[in-house]
Write an enzyme that holds these catalytic residues in place. Structure first.
Site, PDB file in Angstrom:
ATOM      1  N   HIS A  16     -16.990  29.699  -3.215  1.00  0.00           N
ATOM      2  CA  HIS A  16     -16.427  31.368  -4.122  1.00  0.00           C
ATOM      3  C   HIS A  16     -15.957  31.919  -2.209  1.00  0.00           C
ATOM      4  O   HIS A  16     -16.800  31.066  -1.766  1.00  0.00           O
ATOM      5  CB  HIS A  16     -17.332  32.193  -4.633  1.00  0.00           C
ATOM      6  N   GLN A  61     -23.513  30.704 -10.189  1.00  0.00           N
ATOM      7  CA  GLN A  61     -23.222  30.250 -11.796  1.00  0.00           C
ATOM      8  C   GLN A  61     -24.040  29.864 -12.900  1.00  0.00           C
ATOM      9  O   GLN A  61     -23.825  29.369 -13.709  1.00  0.00           O
ATOM     10  CB  GLN A  61     -21.563  29.561 -11.801  1.00  0.00           C
ATOM     11  N   LYS A  81     -25.181  38.193 -13.377  1.00  0.00           N
ATOM     12  CA  LYS A  81     -24.902  37.028 -14.305  1.00  0.00           C
ATOM     13  C   LYS A  81     -25.325  36.843 -15.135  1.00  0.00           C
ATOM     14  O   LYS A  81     -25.667  35.635 -16.133  1.00  0.00           O
ATOM     15  CB  LYS A  81     -23.592  36.304 -13.112  1.00  0.00           C
ATOM     16  N   CYS A 109     -11.681  35.627  -6.292  1.00  0.00           N
ATOM     17  CA  CYS A 109     -12.382  35.324  -4.802  1.00  0.00           C
ATOM     18  C   CYS A 109     -12.651  33.727  -4.593  1.00  0.00           C
ATOM     19  O   CYS A 109     -13.444  33.492  -3.624  1.00  0.00           O
ATOM     20  CB  CYS A 109     -13.724  35.367  -5.199  1.00  0.00           C
TER      21      CYS A 109
HETATM   22  C1  LIG Z   1     -19.860  31.097  -7.308  1.00  0.00           C
HETATM   23  C2  LIG Z   1     -20.105  31.826  -6.772  1.00  0.00           C
HETATM   24  N1  LIG Z   1     -21.014  32.821  -5.655  1.00  0.00           N
HETATM   25  C3  LIG Z   1     -20.920  34.039  -4.912  1.00  0.00           C
HETATM   26  C4  LIG Z   1     -20.663  35.237  -6.062  1.00  0.00           C
HETATM   27  C5  LIG Z   1     -21.158  36.546  -5.764  1.00  0.00           C
HETATM   28  O1  LIG Z   1     -22.184  37.604  -5.912  1.00  0.00           O
HETATM   29  P1  LIG Z   1     -22.170  38.812  -6.148  1.00  0.00           P
HETATM   30  O2  LIG Z   1     -21.331  39.480  -6.511  1.00  0.00           O
HETATM   31  O3  LIG Z   1     -23.000  39.283  -7.208  1.00  0.00           O
HETATM   32  O4  LIG Z   1     -23.302  38.379  -4.133  1.00  0.00           O
HETATM   33  C6  LIG Z   1     -20.516  34.765  -7.279  1.00  0.00           C
HETATM   34  C7  LIG Z   1     -19.623  35.917  -8.057  1.00  0.00           C
HETATM   35  O5  LIG Z   1     -18.609  36.727  -8.080  1.00  0.00           O
HETATM   36  C8  LIG Z   1     -19.811  33.761  -7.762  1.00  0.00           C
HETATM   37  O6  LIG Z   1     -19.406  32.894  -8.927  1.00  0.00           O
END
Ligand SMILES: Cc1ncc(COP(=O)(O)O)c(C=O)c1O
Lengths: 119, 428
Positions: free
Chosen positions: B118, B196, B219, B383
């Site tokens: 991500h 995740q 999440k 993302c």
């Molecule tokens: C694998 C992963 N890492 C990081 C994130 C970022 O999380 P957050 O937007 O809660 O900071 C996400 C979520 O969108 C994700 O799926």
């Protein structure tokens, strides 16, 4: 909301003025990296008037239909007129409501054309 | 707890009875238990933490710190001082990049990430250091681990990798990978992006052998605006704070300040008190259902969804589509920490996230028509632009499941895709 009204789908499946012009006055491509849509526009002018537009487009139904309709709407218009268009004109042309996220798709064609005319 | 009764505990489904919610990788829905806990806190217990010496504040502090203990137990941390509350995974990873990375990563050093990260576990490292190396992903959505020995050098200071891909659903064999990393270069630290994974399967940081773990409350049934960074105590102690202000100092003089100890050092400013308390309620809910059960039920549902989606004409599914049956020593039961021996059909090496495209139709159009039919999925690059470059498509449609989803939701999705094809296929 029905984004996929018959006229939108018709333009999507049968885009008008699709293709590429030779010996053009301006030529440019623009993409929306967020969704990968890509439009390449070629324009022929006669003085200050748009004589012909052709384009190649990869994208969703909204971006392709908008470009197709725009290519008809902008023909025979002056460059200054087209440069003055914005979201209002595009939404009126499409005749549908578009959510904030999809507005970017709807606007890609006009942004590309305007950038092309700027050159 | 039975599936049907689980769903009734999420008020959103009462207010949106036709909602088919398949965007859980973006954020999960919240059970009444979490919503009520937050409401109760504001109505009956609200006060600042770590400050007042009146009973209300002392109680709020005790509740807040009790969640820190709960989180520590939930992920198997040795002590609660290793738990830092942040605003989410993104902030947790950025905290490591700034607080640890700036001090420890020089221009000659290297960082290894994977192609499936991500942006939150990619851009912070890119900003820090230009020597990024990538563990590639194969056509089956698995990391090409035979490349690891070649990618890791004496200069590698950090490997940052996700436990579960937010696009492919791939469950990476993190424990084995970390073993291998530490054998090649014992000094290299490993950060695991658990965004995740922590909501969906039992995660234990001691077993994994990682040095940092980052995840988000929103999440895992909790509120938005809260996240966790876990780090090994000795690493956190040597790390620099990045937010300066109240709460993170032990003493301030005109010319200098002395930092508070861990974890307060990293929690400058008034924290998201109600949010953290909501996270505590979310962990209670997950513990009541049992992560092992959630994990196994999701694996079954994912197997069902894969079969159902594979049957659709013109669909391209990304990542592993292998199924396995649960028997002794199947990988799944080791991941879920369940007793083996039941006759279940499960997906292999992946969890309930499935990304796909429908041939000839843009992902946006698929998601739009589904959305108009009450089915919430995501379209875009999720993302993960580098991964989509690797997949060779600019965008995909992603469905992602959680404990309140059922076969009926999958059936409605499949039906919905049929509708998409009818609306957008060129038959004029
Ligand atoms: C694998 C992963 N890492 C990081 C994130 C970022 O999380 P957050 O937007 O809660 O900071 C996400 C979520 O969108 C994700 O799926």
């Amino acid at each position: 909301m029905n984004l996929y009204r018959q006229n939108i789908l018709d333009h999507y499946h049968h885009p008008r003025n699709a293709g590429e012009l030779k010996d053009v006055d301006c030529k440019i491509s623009l993409d929306n990296p967020l969704c990968g849509d890509l439009i390449a526009v070629t324009v022929k002018l006669s003085g200050d008037q748009i004589k012909a537009i052709k384009y190649q487009a990869i994208g969703c139904a909204v971006s392709i239909a908008a470009m197709s309709m725009l290519s008809e709407k902008a023909k025979d218009q002056s460059v200054a007129e087209v440069q003055s268009w914005g979201e209002k004109e595009i939404l009126e042309m499409l005749g549908i409501e578009v959510s904030a996220t999809r507005l970017k798709c709807a606007m890609l064609g006009l942004r590309t054309l305007q950038k092309c005319l700027n050159k | 707890m039975q599936l049907k009764t689980i769903k009734t505990q999420f008020p959103i489904f009462k207010h949106q009875p036709r909602l088919v919610y398949l965007d859980n990788a973006a954020t999960s829905q919240k059970p009444a238990m979490v919503i009520n806990r937050i409401k109760d806190f504001y109505e009956k217990e609200n006060a600042a933490v770590h400050r007042g010496i009146y009973p209300l504040s002392e109680n709020a502090t005790a509740e807040f710190e009790a969640v820190r203990d709960k989180v520590a137990r939930f992920i198997g941390a040795e002590t609660s001082k290793e738990i830092i509350f942040t605003s989410g995974t993104t902030e947790s990873i950025n905290l490591v990049a700034s607080g640890w990375g700036r001090k420890n990563i020089g221009p000659e050093d290297e960082i290894v990430v994977t192609e499936m990260e991500h942006h939150a576990n990619f851009v912070p490292w890119q900003e820090l250091n230009s020597n990024l190396k990538f563990i590639p992903v194969d056509d089956n959505g698995q990391l090409q681990l035979d490349q690891l020995a070649k990618l890791l050098t004496k200069k590698t200071k950090l490997v940052a990798l996700t436990y579960i891909s937010n696009v492919l659903g791939t469950i990476n064999p993190v424990r084995e990978i970390i073993n291998q990393i530490k054998r090649i270069n014992p000094k290299c630290l490993v950060l695991v992006d658990g965004a995740q994974a922590v909501p969906h399967l039992p995660v234990n940081v001691q077993e994994l052998g990682c040095d940092f773990l980052a995840f988000s409350a929103h999440k895992m049934l909790g509120p938005t605006g809260v996240g966790v960074l876990w780090g090994r105590a000795e690493i956190l102690e040597a790390m620099e704070p990045v937010k300066f202000g109240g709460g993170m100092i032990s003493r301030v003089e005109r010319g200098r300040a002395i930092w508070a100890s861990v974890p307060a050092k990293f929690e400058g400013g008034t924290p998201n008190i109600a949010g953290v308390i909501g996270l505590g309620a979310a962990i209670d809910f997950l513990n009541n259902v049992g992560l092992a059960n959630i994990c196994q039920q999701e694996a079954q549902l994912t197997a069902y969804a894969l079969e159902k989606l594979q049957a659709i004409d013109g669909i391209v599914i990304y990542g592993s589509q292998e199924l396995e049956s649960c028997g002794c020593k199947c990988g799944r039961c080791q991941i879920c920490k369940l007793e083996c021996g039941r006759e279940l059909k499960l997906c292999k090496n992946r969890l309930g996230i499935i990304s796909f495209n429908i041939k000839g139709i843009h992902a946006h159009d698929v998601a739009q028509v589904l959305g108009d039919a009450g089915i919430a999925v995501r379209a875009g690059h999720h993302c993960a632009m580098p991964l989509h470059q690797q997949l060779g498509v600019p965008a995909s449609v992603r469905m992602s499941m959680y404990l309140y989803n059922s076969r009926e939701d999958v059936d409605l999705l499949a039906e919905g895709i049929g509708k998409v094809q009818k609306v957008l296929k060129n038959n004029q």
